[in-house]
Design a protein around this motif. Sequence first.
Motif, PDB file in Angstrom:
ATOM      1  N   ASP A  49      55.662 -60.376  11.456  1.00 27.47           N
ATOM      2  CA  ASP A  49      54.246 -60.635  11.705  1.00 27.47           C
ATOM      3  C   ASP A  49      53.813 -59.959  13.006  1.00 27.47           C
ATOM      4  O   ASP A  49      53.081 -60.530  13.810  1.00 27.47           O
ATOM      5  CB  ASP A  49      53.967 -62.136  11.765  1.00 27.47           C
ATOM      6  N   GLY A  50      54.288 -58.736  13.220  1.00 25.27           N
ATOM      7  CA  GLY A  50      53.927 -57.994  14.421  1.00 25.27           C
ATOM      8  C   GLY A  50      52.454 -57.647  14.423  1.00 25.27           C
ATOM      9  O   GLY A  50      51.829 -57.465  13.374  1.00 25.27           O
ATOM     10  N   ARG A  51      51.880 -57.569  15.618  1.00 21.02           N
ATOM     11  CA  ARG A  51      50.452 -57.275  15.723  1.00 21.02           C
ATOM     12  C   ARG A  51      50.161 -56.587  17.044  1.00 21.02           C
ATOM     13  O   ARG A  51      50.834 -56.816  18.048  1.00 21.02           O
ATOM     14  CB  ARG A  51      49.618 -58.549  15.596  1.00 21.02           C
ATOM     15  N   VAL A  52      49.158 -55.762  17.023  1.00 22.05           N
ATOM     16  CA  VAL A  52      48.672 -55.085  18.218  1.00 22.05           C
ATOM     17  C   VAL A  52      47.245 -55.551  18.467  1.00 22.05           C
ATOM     18  O   VAL A  52      46.436 -55.637  17.540  1.00 22.05           O
ATOM     19  CB  VAL A  52      48.727 -53.553  18.045  1.00 22.05           C
ATOM     20  N   VAL A  53      46.954 -55.867  19.726  1.00 19.42           N
ATOM     21  CA  VAL A  53      45.591 -56.221  20.138  1.00 19.42           C
ATOM     22  C   VAL A  53      45.134 -55.200  21.175  1.00 19.42           C
ATOM     23  O   VAL A  53      45.823 -54.955  22.170  1.00 19.42           O
ATOM     24  CB  VAL A  53      45.528 -57.644  20.719  1.00 19.42           C
ATOM     25  N   ARG A  93      47.360 -55.907  12.406  1.00 17.57           N
ATOM     26  CA  ARG A  93      48.631 -56.523  12.019  1.00 17.57           C
ATOM     27  C   ARG A  93      49.497 -55.519  11.271  1.00 17.57           C
ATOM     28  O   ARG A  93      49.008 -54.769  10.429  1.00 17.57           O
ATOM     29  CB  ARG A  93      48.405 -57.764  11.157  1.00 17.57           C
ATOM     30  N   MET A  94      50.797 -55.546  11.576  1.00 20.42           N
ATOM     31  CA  MET A  94      51.761 -54.670  10.900  1.00 20.42           C
ATOM     32  C   MET A  94      52.207 -55.383   9.632  1.00 20.42           C
ATOM     33  O   MET A  94      53.277 -55.983   9.569  1.00 20.42           O
ATOM     34  CB  MET A  94      52.914 -54.358  11.849  1.00 20.42           C
ATOM     35  N   ASP A  95      51.362 -55.300   8.599  1.00 23.03           N
ATOM     36  CA  ASP A  95      51.479 -56.194   7.457  1.00 23.03           C
ATOM     37  C   ASP A  95      52.191 -55.600   6.249  1.00 23.03           C
ATOM     38  O   ASP A  95      52.232 -56.201   5.190  1.00 23.03           O
ATOM     39  CB  ASP A  95      50.093 -56.673   7.027  1.00 23.03           C
ATOM     40  N   ALA A  96      52.755 -54.399   6.356  1.00 26.44           N
ATOM     41  CA  ALA A  96      53.493 -53.829   5.222  1.00 26.44           C
ATOM     42  C   ALA A  96      54.796 -54.585   5.021  1.00 26.44           C
ATOM     43  O   ALA A  96      55.380 -55.121   5.954  1.00 26.44           O
ATOM     44  CB  ALA A  96      53.781 -52.357   5.454  1.00 26.44           C
ATOM     45  N   THR A  97      55.263 -54.638   3.799  1.00 31.43           N
ATOM     46  CA  THR A  97      56.507 -55.337   3.493  1.00 31.43           C
ATOM     47  C   THR A  97      57.529 -54.372   2.907  1.00 31.43           C
ATOM     48  O   THR A  97      57.189 -53.406   2.236  1.00 31.43           O
ATOM     49  CB  THR A  97      56.259 -56.476   2.479  1.00 31.43           C
ATOM     50  N   GLY A  98      58.784 -54.682   3.186  1.00 33.10           N
ATOM     51  CA  GLY A  98      59.870 -53.977   2.524  1.00 33.10           C
ATOM     52  C   GLY A  98      60.196 -52.613   3.079  1.00 33.10           C
ATOM     53  O   GLY A  98      61.034 -51.896   2.536  1.00 33.10           O
ATOM     54  N   SER A  99      59.551 -52.184   4.164  1.00 33.84           N
ATOM     55  CA  SER A  99      59.837 -50.862   4.695  1.00 33.84           C
ATOM     56  C   SER A  99      61.192 -50.837   5.378  1.00 33.84           C
ATOM     57  O   SER A  99      61.546 -51.733   6.131  1.00 33.84           O
ATOM     58  CB  SER A  99      58.751 -50.452   5.695  1.00 33.84           C
ATOM     59  N   ASP A 100      62.003 -49.798   5.085  1.00 35.03           N
ATOM     60  CA  ASP A 100      63.313 -49.655   5.722  1.00 35.03           C
ATOM     61  C   ASP A 100      63.310 -48.527   6.752  1.00 35.03           C
ATOM     62  O   ASP A 100      64.359 -48.026   7.151  1.00 35.03           O
ATOM     63  CB  ASP A 100      64.397 -49.416   4.664  1.00 35.03           C
ATOM     64  N   LYS A 120      43.056 -48.325  11.740  1.00 34.94           N
ATOM     65  CA  LYS A 120      44.336 -48.933  11.364  1.00 34.94           C
ATOM     66  C   LYS A 120      45.130 -47.946  10.518  1.00 34.94           C
ATOM     67  O   LYS A 120      44.643 -47.449   9.501  1.00 34.94           O
ATOM     68  CB  LYS A 120      44.113 -50.227  10.581  1.00 34.94           C
ATOM     69  N   GLU A 121      46.364 -47.657  10.932  1.00 36.17           N
ATOM     70  CA  GLU A 121      47.244 -46.764  10.195  1.00 36.17           C
ATOM     71  C   GLU A 121      48.352 -47.565   9.486  1.00 36.17           C
ATOM     72  O   GLU A 121      48.416 -47.597   8.274  1.00 36.17           O
ATOM     73  CB  GLU A 121      47.862 -45.737  11.153  1.00 36.17           C
ATOM     74  N   VAL A 122      49.260 -48.177  10.252  1.00 33.91           N
ATOM     75  CA  VAL A 122      50.402 -48.939   9.734  1.00 33.91           C
ATOM     76  C   VAL A 122      51.130 -48.136   8.657  1.00 33.91           C
ATOM     77  O   VAL A 122      51.264 -48.537   7.512  1.00 33.91           O
ATOM     78  CB  VAL A 122      49.985 -50.339   9.209  1.00 33.91           C
ATOM     79  N   ASN A 123      51.592 -46.959   9.061  1.00 37.75           N
ATOM     80  CA  ASN A 123      52.388 -46.078   8.216  1.00 37.75           C
ATOM     81  C   ASN A 123      53.801 -45.992   8.792  1.00 37.75           C
ATOM     82  O   ASN A 123      53.968 -45.841  10.007  1.00 37.75           O
ATOM     83  CB  ASN A 123      51.766 -44.685   8.151  1.00 37.75           C
TER      84      ASN A 123
END
Length: 392
Positions: free
Chosen positions: A323-327, A339-346, A366-369
Amino acid sequence: MGTTLVAGQNAKLSNTHLTFKLNVINAPSANLDASAILLATNGKVSSDDDFIFFNQPQHTSGALIQKDGSTFSVDLSKVPPHLEKIVFVLTVEQSLSALASGYHFRIFGDSDDFEFTGQGSGRSEKSLIVSEIYRRNGDWKVKVVDQGFTGGMAPLAEHFGVEVDASAGQGARTPSPPPKPVEKRPISLSKITLEKKGDTVSLEKKSNSFGKIHVNLNWNQGSGAVKKGLLGSLMSGNKGGIDLDLGCMYEFRDGSKGIVQALGNNFGSLDSAPYMFLDGDDRTGAVNTGESLYINGKHWNDIKRVMIFAFIYEGVPNWAQTDGRVVISTPEQPEIEIRMDATGSDQNFCVIAMLENRNGSLNIAKEVNYFAGHQVADEQYGFGFKWKVGRK
């Protein structure tokens, strides 16, 4: 010059592709927000997606896009059949009386060109329905509305079937938050959260600069969880403390580029180039406030873009548990949460956000890639660095 309309007047539109532009005249101290609402046949909102503002600048249909703080692109051919009206709204924190010389809008296309100038002086309203585009018997028309709401955004939103939590964000600027239909929870006016990948928000300067821009990375371990080093539960199978780093790749308008990160001890500097500073490197997880990067907003005009990233230095990635997040905080601006809301990334490298200078404004996307390291991310975003193995 376009055809001048008067309050209450309507006119038939010939074009499907239009631009709506809203301006105020000689009001440098006024805090302003422009937004638009798409309405169903009952005159009410039907979805969160139907509210267009700087935190949600594009309708899912593509029918309406907020190009900048005061300009909207309209494609009437893409308006869904259940929506029959587009309402353009101006919100003034101090009230319309702050617009001593009034406001002006223009709507134009290849063969359409209409305009209107409204009064501000002496008016106590804080939100205003400026104009509307509506469908009638198969035709599209524009109408000057000029209808104000004394209480600001809340009563205007309620007018369109939206329930607003008026207690949220009192005492602070509340920049046209997205409405929630009545059957959903009241909206929060205190923070802007970029919900979906690609969501953007554009911040305008309140004075000569943005001041100190603070980027903070933090996380939750869950209720009752024990913190085992920095993001201890993030790494599956890692028995010791883990190390998650905040950093950025940057590019200046003169073409110079660089990286600020703990790896290689490239902590940067706030008062000299690159005007970005990483405040320490928490390798133990003992710092509850996470990691912070600062950008000197006095030099924002020199900066082209800043890519914010997080990098797992050791261990096996399991981003889904953190549940990482940047403000991102800037003086006199609402906080922006991602919020770093992607799941399952290795992958061990996450591009969280892109900060871009667009004609002096601070555009945050927001990128979160996720990528397998710095070099792969660089290849995707085109900074063009030469890479070698680094150590702390």
